[in-house]
Design a protein around this motif. Structure first.
Motif, PDB file in Angstrom:
ATOM      1  N   SER A 415       0.850  -1.394  -0.054  1.00 48.85           N
ATOM      2  CA  SER A 415       0.064  -0.005  -0.073  1.00 48.85           C
ATOM      3  C   SER A 415       0.726   1.341   0.040  1.00 48.85           C
ATOM      4  O   SER A 415       0.765   2.249  -0.758  1.00 48.85           O
ATOM      5  N   ILE A 416       1.997   1.225   0.803  1.00 51.23           N
ATOM      6  CA  ILE A 416       2.853   2.208   0.955  1.00 51.23           C
ATOM      7  C   ILE A 416       3.631   2.741  -0.432  1.00 51.23           C
ATOM      8  O   ILE A 416       3.396   3.747  -0.979  1.00 51.23           O
ATOM      9  N   LEU A 418       2.357   1.565  -3.507  1.00 46.81           N
ATOM     10  CA  LEU A 418       1.536   2.053  -4.380  1.00 46.81           C
ATOM     11  C   LEU A 418       1.075   3.750  -4.371  1.00 46.81           C
ATOM     12  O   LEU A 418       1.089   4.201  -5.137  1.00 46.81           O
ATOM     13  N   MET A 419       1.148   3.842  -2.899  1.00 43.13           N
ATOM     14  CA  MET A 419       0.546   5.276  -2.521  1.00 43.13           C
ATOM     15  C   MET A 419       1.773   6.157  -2.986  1.00 43.13           C
ATOM     16  O   MET A 419       1.383   7.272  -3.551  1.00 43.13           O
ATOM     17  N   GLY A 420       3.013   5.733  -2.635  1.00 41.32           N
ATOM     18  CA  GLY A 420       4.277   6.384  -3.073  1.00 41.32           C
ATOM     19  C   GLY A 420       4.224   6.591  -4.883  1.00 41.32           C
ATOM     20  O   GLY A 420       4.444   7.591  -5.408  1.00 41.32           O
ATOM     21  N   ASN A 422       1.847   6.409  -6.842  1.00 39.43           N
ATOM     22  CA  ASN A 422       0.617   7.327  -7.293  1.00 39.43           C
ATOM     23  C   ASN A 422       1.422   8.873  -6.907  1.00 39.43           C
ATOM     24  O   ASN A 422       0.984   9.590  -7.643  1.00 39.43           O
ATOM     25  N   TYR A 423       1.911   9.142  -5.815  1.00 40.57           N
ATOM     26  CA  TYR A 423       2.258  10.463  -5.503  1.00 40.57           C
ATOM     27  C   TYR A 423       3.223  10.954  -6.251  1.00 40.57           C
ATOM     28  O   TYR A 423       3.194  12.103  -6.954  1.00 40.57           O
ATOM     29  N   ASP A 426       2.002  11.797  -9.846  1.00 42.40           N
ATOM     30  CA  ASP A 426       1.382  13.137 -10.011  1.00 42.40           C
ATOM     31  C   ASP A 426       2.352  14.242  -9.934  1.00 42.40           C
ATOM     32  O   ASP A 426       2.134  15.692 -10.549  1.00 42.40           O
ATOM     33  N   GLN A 427       3.732  14.015  -9.538  1.00 41.51           N
ATOM     34  CA  GLN A 427       4.642  14.951  -9.630  1.00 41.51           C
ATOM     35  C   GLN A 427       5.367  15.042 -10.720  1.00 41.51           C
ATOM     36  O   GLN A 427       6.625  15.781 -10.918  1.00 41.51           O
TER      37      GLN A 427
END
Lengths: 637, 123
Positions: A415-416, A418-420, A422-423, A426-427
């Motif tokens: 999850s971490i 995947l979240m990373g 995703n983050y 976007d950058q």
């Protein structure tokens, strides 16, 4: 041998008579011839002298001839008569003499005969005395009692053994009626009449009698079992008495009683045994048959005795030589009277009696034992299967617990990540495609890892099913709808051959949809260039043992069961034969790396097994593969 | 006039996760996010932060997500605050704790999380 004088005289008289007859005959013939001569002379003279006389005139008509001839006749008669007189006198003399001689000889013979008689009597008496002298030691030494009886049944002789056995003195026995002294009462205490006594029967009827079931009585009033033989004594055809030989058979009777009791005990044991106890002679013919044998084989004793032991065995065991089985306990197939075969346990032993070999078989009907063994084996197999299932379940539970723990610990980092990803995505500047593709790969990797963990959790999840009676065709249709997007995208032709009005089947609808979707997806992946996906359902009744079909509880199905079959055919490349046996193994996949988790069919197989069904995958002759799933129909078969 | 940011409370024992999720949510500009990594302090944090929605982990070392949710629902000021569980949903135990309430299965993308948040805020 000299002839007596009388005989000589007789011979002389006869000779004289013969001579006289010869002389008289000769004289007669001489006279006759002479007369004939005279007749012819006379005839010639007469013819000469009397020529006038006719021919054939009787010369005796001449007186001189007639006179002359008469004289000659008288002379002849005289001679013959004299001879007869002499003969008569001689005969008289001979008869007289012979008569006297015969009388004298008779008297002499009678005298001689009397002498001979006297000598014979003397010889006989001597002989008897000698016999008695020789027999006495024998009789006195005999172990058997011996009594001599006169025609009236009185004891005239008793040997010492007779006295010893009866308790009487020999002198006391002599002269007493044998029956009244020794034989007056039967063993049961009833009086025994002399007219019924077999010993006296020998006297009455002249026939020997042998008896071994009576008693003799002692002087002290006690009795003893006896075997006796009464033999009549004859003299010149007349019964002059009897000889009674007897022996005390107390010990024999006791031995016989003991033997009878022993036999009775044996018979009771044999008869009360539930096992068959059967004896046969050397030829194999049955001589003993107990009730157990009757119960087991169905033959009554009279039906079994004298028949071959082998007929009790199944045909295929009859040729087995019995000597090979002696001393052993073997299991064979028996044959009952009415033809039914059954398992038996046979212990065969031998014994000798009077130089003859006998066999004794102890046979136990082990039908129940065999059934119990069979049941035990089945139960054991079931237990083993259950144990394996338990072990497997425990293993899976352990794997499940482990997988759950791992999943939990892995999913958070995923999850971490995947979240990373995703983050960071976007950058990114819009033109940084390389970094974007790297981040996309990372995203894919996370999802792949998540997919593996889900598969692992599905595989190890406890098999709690929510079973309901379902329409298999409906479940198939629903599953096809779930993969419609995939089939359309792959341009596959879907053929549905669903038999209508199938019996209901107990399924966990969600899990079976998971199974079917999994199979459909595999089929779709096997036909990347397009093809035909055929789904077929039908019911069938199992009529023969086959794949997982048998009589054991461990088998999925039994003969006679009605099963619902689902077949999924594809027209793909099929499965390499060397992979077919591993296709249900966890983490085994034929797909390219990254295309499959290797858990799909393992989970599928497990779900089907949890439903008590079977799944089978094989290549079709026409090409492609066929997956066959079978479930037992609800409430049928 | 700018719309007020929605207050999202993240209760999860994994700081890296809450931080990563917070960054993603705050980046949207639509959310004000607070992290709480001690399950036992979940109720206190909620009382203090007064969130519009709570994202709550299920299994935490010091507290069960189910218990924390029950405490929050028992508070009269928080009882209407929607709670969405964040869970790996890997065990029956977790399913029991969730008890049929809404959840986001880990690992989830930021989009999936935002979709879920918006869905429940709209209620």
């Amino acid at each position: 041998m000299r002839k007596p004088k009388e005989n000589l005289l007789l011979d002389f008289s006869l000779i004289t008579l013969v001579i006289m007859i010869v002389v008289a005959t000769a004289i007669s013939a001489l006279v006759t011839a002479k007369l004939n001569q005279h007749v012819w002379v006379l005839k010639a003279y007469d013819a000469a002298m009397r020529p006038e006389a006719p021919k054939g005139t009787d010369p005796f008509s001449v007186p001189e001839i007639r006179e002359n001839f008469r004289g000659v006749l008288w002379m002849t008669y005289g001679a013959v008569g004299g001879g007869f007189v002499i003969l008569y006198i001689s005969l008289i003399s001979v008869v007289a003499r012979n008569s006297r001689t015969i009388n004298q000889q008779r008297a002499a013979l009678e005298a001689a005969n009397a002498d001979l008689r006297a000598a014979y009597e003397q010889l006989r008496e001597t002989q008897e005395r000698l016999v008695q002298e020789r027999m006495a030691p024998i009789l006195n030494s005999a172990g058997e009692g011996i009594c001599g009886l006169d025609p009236q049944g009185n004891i005239t002789f008793a040997n010492p053994a007779a006295a010893t056995l009866t308790g009487w003195d020999v002198e006391d026995l002599i002269g007493k009626p044998h029956h009244d002294v020794l034989h007056h009462t039967r063993a049961d205490g009833t009086l025994y009449g002399g007219d019924e006594c077999p010993i006296y029967a020998a006297l009455r009827e002249g026939a020997a009698r042998q008896v071994d079931n009576e008693v003799f009585w002692k002087k002290d009033g006690t009795s003893f079992p006896v075997e006796y033989i009464s033999t009549p004594m004859r003299k010149e055809g007349t019964i002059i008495g009897a000889v009674v030989t007897f022996e005390d058979i107390t010990q024999r009777k006791q031995a016989e009683k003991a033997l009878r009791e022993s036999e009775m005990r044996f018979r009771s044991v044999a008869q009360s045994a539930s096992d068959a106890i059967i004896s046969a002679d050397e030829r194999g013919l049955i001589i003993l048959w107990n009730r157990g044998a009757e119960t087991i084989f169905g033959y009554a004793e009279k039906e079994a005795l004298g028949t071959p032991l082998t007929r009790l065995l199944s045909e295929r065991y009859r040729s087995a030589h019995k000597t090979a089985m002696v001393g052993k306990t073997v299991e064979l197939e028996g044959l009952r009277k009415h033809g039914g075969e059954f398992p038996l346990e046979l212990s065969l032993g031998t014994w000798m009696a009077e130089d003859q070999l006998f066999y004794t078989a102890i046979i136990r009907d082990i039908t129940e034992r065999k059934q119990a063994e069979m049941k035990l084996k089945e139960t054991s197999a079931e237990l083993q299967a259950l144990q394996l299932q338990l072990i497997q379940a425990e293993k899976m539970e352990s794997v499940g617990t482990l997988a759950a723990g791992i999943a939990h610990e892995v999913k958070n980092p995923l999850s971490i990540v995947l979240m990373g990803v995703n983050y960071l995505s976007d950058q990114l500047p819009p033109d940084d495609d390389i970094t974007r593709s790297v981040l996309q790969d990372m995203d894919n990797a996370v999802r792949k890892a998540d997919s593996v963990i889900r598969g692992l959790l599905d595989f190890s999840a406890a098999g709690a099913l929510s079973l309901n009676a379902e329409d298999l065709n409906f479940v198939v249709q629903q599953s096809l709808l779930l993969v419609k997007h995939e089939t359309d995208r792959s341009h596959l032709r879907v053929v549905k051959e669903l038999t209508e009005n199938l019996p209901a089947v107990k399924l966990d609808k969600g899990k079976i949809e998971q199974v079917l979707v999994n199979i459909f997806i595999n089929a779709i992946h096997a036909m990347p260039g397009g093809g035909t996906l055929t789904v077929r359902t039908y019911a069938k009744r199992l009529m023969e043992v086959g794949h997982r079909v048998g009589s054991r509880k461990a088998d999925h199905f039994r003969i006679g069961d009605t099963v619902l079959v689902t077949e999924v055919d594809d027209t793909g490349t099929g499965i390499p034969p060397d992979k077919l046996t591993k296709i249900f193994d966890p983490f085994f996949t034929t797909k390219p790396t990254g295309k499959g988790t290797g858990l799909g069919l393992a989970v599928t197989s497990k779900i089907v097994a949890l439903h008590g069904g079977t799944i089978d995958i094989r290549n079709r002759e026409e090409g492609g593969a066929r997956v066959t799933i079978m479930f037992k129909a609800e409430g049928r078969g | 006039m700018t719309m007020a940011k929605k207050r999202i409370l993240l209760i999860d024992d994994e700081p890296s996760f809450t931080r990563m999720l917070r960054l993603n949510l705050e980046k949207t500009g639509a959310y004000e996010v607070r992290e709480e990594n001690r399950g036992a302090h979940g109720l206190a944090a909620a009382r203090e932060f007064k969130p519009d929605l709570i994202l709550l982990d299920v299994i935490m070392p010091d507290a069960d997500g189910g218990d924390v949710a029950a405490q929050i629902k028992a508070d009269k000021n928080l009882k209407d605050t929607p709670i969405v569980f964040l869970t790996a949903v890997v065990t029956k135990k977790e399913e029991g704790m969730i008890g049929g309430r809404p959840f986001i299965a880990k690992p989830a993308s930021v989009k999936e999380v935002i979709d879920c948040i918006e869905k429940h805020l709209a209620k």
